[in-house]
Design a protein around this motif. Structure first.
Motif, PDB file in Angstrom:
ATOM      1  N   PRO A  55       0.803  -1.233   0.000  1.00 13.29           N
ATOM      2  CA  PRO A  55       0.000   0.000   0.000  1.00 13.29           C
ATOM      3  C   PRO A  55       0.831   1.275   0.000  1.00 13.29           C
ATOM      4  O   PRO A  55       0.455   2.267  -0.651  1.00 13.29           O
ATOM      5  N   PHE A  56       1.967   1.302   0.709  1.00 12.21           N
ATOM      6  CA  PHE A  56       2.751   2.534   0.752  1.00 12.21           C
ATOM      7  C   PHE A  56       3.340   2.860  -0.625  1.00 12.21           C
ATOM      8  O   PHE A  56       3.590   4.032  -0.933  1.00 12.21           O
ATOM      9  N   MET A  57       3.557   1.847  -1.470  1.00 11.94           N
ATOM     10  CA  MET A  57       4.060   2.095  -2.822  1.00 11.94           C
ATOM     11  C   MET A  57       3.029   2.851  -3.649  1.00 11.94           C
ATOM     12  O   MET A  57       3.378   3.762  -4.416  1.00 11.94           O
ATOM     13  N   VAL A  62       1.013   7.806  -6.237  1.00 13.91           N
ATOM     14  CA  VAL A  62      -0.130   8.715  -6.338  1.00 13.91           C
ATOM     15  C   VAL A  62       0.278  10.137  -5.941  1.00 13.91           C
ATOM     16  O   VAL A  62      -0.145  11.115  -6.580  1.00 13.91           O
ATOM     17  N   SER A  63       1.099  10.280  -4.908  1.00 16.57           N
ATOM     18  CA  SER A  63       1.582  11.601  -4.518  1.00 16.57           C
ATOM     19  C   SER A  63       2.443  12.211  -5.626  1.00 16.57           C
ATOM     20  O   SER A  63       2.378  13.417  -5.890  1.00 16.57           O
ATOM     21  N   LEU A  81      -9.243  11.128 -12.283  1.00 19.29           N
ATOM     22  CA  LEU A  81      -9.497  10.188 -13.369  1.00 19.29           C
ATOM     23  C   LEU A  81      -8.298   9.259 -13.568  1.00 19.29           C
ATOM     24  O   LEU A  81      -8.464   8.052 -13.795  1.00 19.29           O
ATOM     25  N   ALA A  82      -7.094   9.820 -13.461  1.00 23.10           N
ATOM     26  CA  ALA A  82      -5.889   8.995 -13.580  1.00 23.10           C
ATOM     27  C   ALA A  82      -5.814   7.966 -12.451  1.00 23.10           C
ATOM     28  O   ALA A  82      -5.414   6.812 -12.675  1.00 23.10           O
ATOM     29  N   CYS A 190      -8.286  10.822  -2.897  1.00 25.51           N
ATOM     30  CA  CYS A 190      -7.750   9.912  -3.913  1.00 25.51           C
ATOM     31  C   CYS A 190      -6.428   9.291  -3.477  1.00 25.51           C
ATOM     32  O   CYS A 190      -6.079   8.185  -3.910  1.00 25.51           O
ATOM     33  N   ILE A 191      -5.690   9.982  -2.633  1.00 21.48           N
ATOM     34  CA  ILE A 191      -4.398   9.473  -2.189  1.00 21.48           C
ATOM     35  C   ILE A 191      -4.570   8.307  -1.229  1.00 21.48           C
ATOM     36  O   ILE A 191      -3.771   7.367  -1.216  1.00 21.48           O
TER      37      ILE A 191
END
Length: 304
Positions: A55-57, A62-63, A81-82, A190-191
């Motif tokens: 999950p941290f990856m 995303v960041s 959307l991405a 989203c993050i």
């Protein structure tokens, strides 16, 4: 003959006005709420699909994607959307940890083509990865992404629902600050992996309530009842997400103020340079060089 065009598009440029036919018609919002379930990620892919990813990856990539969108001043719809493309792809196709960033770049490339007049270029995205990928590789992953998504690219995001809700609330229709803060809240949602499979209307409702509550436009209970009446969301779920948003924003601000400011603002954001096993380095979010060192005392002073 001189054909040089010196016109420059700035962030304050008006790209178009709200179409009254779309925003005054209740069927548009009803259709968005009915169709939003179709493109929600089908599972938590970390449990039974992805063997190498953690999950941290995802949070690191995303960041990084968010920073690319911010530096390129992309349209608000590009980032969520991405992320939708990213999560849906990972639900159906296992990949290696070294392929996660190129997948994120491909998602940005496709989403900018779908929702933006001027798409992000392939060479630009390769530069943001410090040329760890080649243009040909990125184009190959673009085709792989499209095939795995079955070319279903018109996903509904929280941004799509947000403007319709704001338009129908009399105390928020002309409030620019509320819209800006609510959209920032959606990007924050989203993050987080916990809300990956939440309905876009639920995230939009919670983000709108959190933004309005922070700006002290009305009591939280009154805000929740009005917003849930429009979106059909569960008030208890909205209240829980609002509480989590406020907690995470407070933690994010505290972490940001403890991290030294990055001096070289010309370098593209690339947190993939961190070692895969270094979880602390991967989860840190570096502030931009123009952030003020003073402690924010109001939600209006917090910028994402």
């Amino acid at each position: 003959m001189n054909l040089l065009c010196c016109e420059r598009i700035t962030p304050d440029s008006n790209f178009g006005y709200r179409d009254p036919v779309i925003f005054e018609e209740d069927r548009v919002l009803d259709n968005l709420l009915q169709e939003e379930d179709i493109t929600i990620p089908s599972c938590n892919y970390f449990e039974n699909v992805q063997k190498e990813l953690k999950p941290f990856m995802r949070k690191v990539v995303v960041s990084w994607m968010l920073e690319v969108c911010e530096e390129q001043k992309c349209e608000n719809q590009i980032f969520p959307l991405a992320i939708n493309y990213l999560d849906r792809f990972l639900c159906v196709c296992p990949i290696k940890s070294t392929q996660l960033q190129i997948l994120g770049a491909a998602c940005l490339l496709v989403s900018s083509k779908v929702r933006q007049c001027h798409a992000l270029s392939v060479d630009l995205l390769c530069d943001y990865t410090e040329n760890s990928i080649t243009p040909n590789d990125l184009l190959d992953w673009e085709m792989l992404l499209l095939s795995k998504l079955s070319w279903r690219l018109t996903a509904i995001t929280g941004y799509d629902v947000m403007d319709h809700m704001i338009h129908r609330l009399p105390w928020s229709r002309d409030d620019v600050a509320l819209r800006s803060h609510s959209l920032s809240m959606i990007a924050f949602c989203c993050i987080e992996l916990d809300w990956m499979r939440c309905k876009p209307s639920l995230l939009a409702s919670a983000s709108l309530v959190a933004g309005a509550s922070g700006l002290k436009l009305a009591a939280t209970s009154d805000l929740i009842s009005r917003v849930c009446h429009l979106s059909g969301s569960d008030p208890d779920q909205v209240h829980w997400i609002v509480m989590q948003l406020e907690r995470m924003i407070a933690e994010s601000v505290e972490i940001t103020l403890k991290v030294p400011v990055r001096t070289d603002s010309n370098l593209p954001p690339n947190k993939m340079a961190a070692a895969p096993g270094d979880k602390m380095a991967a989860e840190e979010v570096l502030p931009s060089s123009d952030q003020q060192p003073s402690t924010p005392t109001d939600v209006q002073e917090v910028h994402f």
